[in-house]
Design a protein around this motif. Structure first.
Motif, short mmCIF file in Angstrom:
data_model
loop_
_atom_site.label_atom_id
_atom_site.label_comp_id
_atom_site.label_asym_id
_atom_site.label_seq_id
_atom_site.Cartn_x
_atom_site.Cartn_y
_atom_site.Cartn_z
N MET A 33 0.93 -1.11 0.03
CA MET A 33 0.03 -0.12 -0.08
C MET A 33 0.96 1.20 0.07
O MET A 33 1.75 1.37 0.75
N TRP A 82 -7.28 6.56 0.21
CA TRP A 82 -7.16 5.53 1.03
C TRP A 82 -7.76 4.35 0.60
O TRP A 82 -7.06 3.29 0.41
N SER A 86 -5.79 1.04 -0.96
CA SER A 86 -6.27 -0.16 -0.20
C SER A 86 -6.53 -1.36 -1.16
O SER A 86 -6.30 -2.47 -1.11
#
Length: 114
Positions: A33, A82, A86
């Motif tokens: 990530m 995010w 992810s």
């Protein structure tokens, strides 16, 4: 403050989008990530939120409300970045193949299916 925040947001968006172009895609294994876009956007969001609090505490409610709206939009962008990172780092597994029990389905190749 808006005259400062708008160019900073544009520069941040441009920098993060150009950074994504330079990302090598030929990595082997599961990708990790990338936290840099999330941290940069989160820092921008916190900065705008601090300015909003300063405006609200210094008896400028309208300017503080505008800053809170900008912070809310920046928070949405932060959460979107995010979520995208992810999903890239943790892709969903392939469904199991009904013809081969327990193995994930892959693209069918007539040379390997024989």
């Amino acid at each position: 403050m808006l005259l400062i925040e708008i160019p900073v947001a544009i520069l941040l968006g441009l920098t993060l989008s150009l950074r994504g172009w330079a990302r090598p895609e030929e990595q082997s294994g599961a990708p990790t990530m990338d936290w840099i876009p999330v941290l940069w956007l989160g820092g921008f969001t916190l900065g705008v939120l601090m300015v909003a609090v300063v405006f609200l505490l210094s008896a400028h409610p309208y300017a503080g409300a505008v800053q809170l709206l900008i912070a809310a939009m920046a928070l949405i962008f932060t959460m979107t970045a995010w979520d995208q990172e992810s999903e890239r780092a943790h892709p969903s597994p392939l469904p199991t193949c009904p013809t081969r029990a327990g193995t994930p389905c892959t693209s069918s190749d007539s040379a390997t299916d024989r």
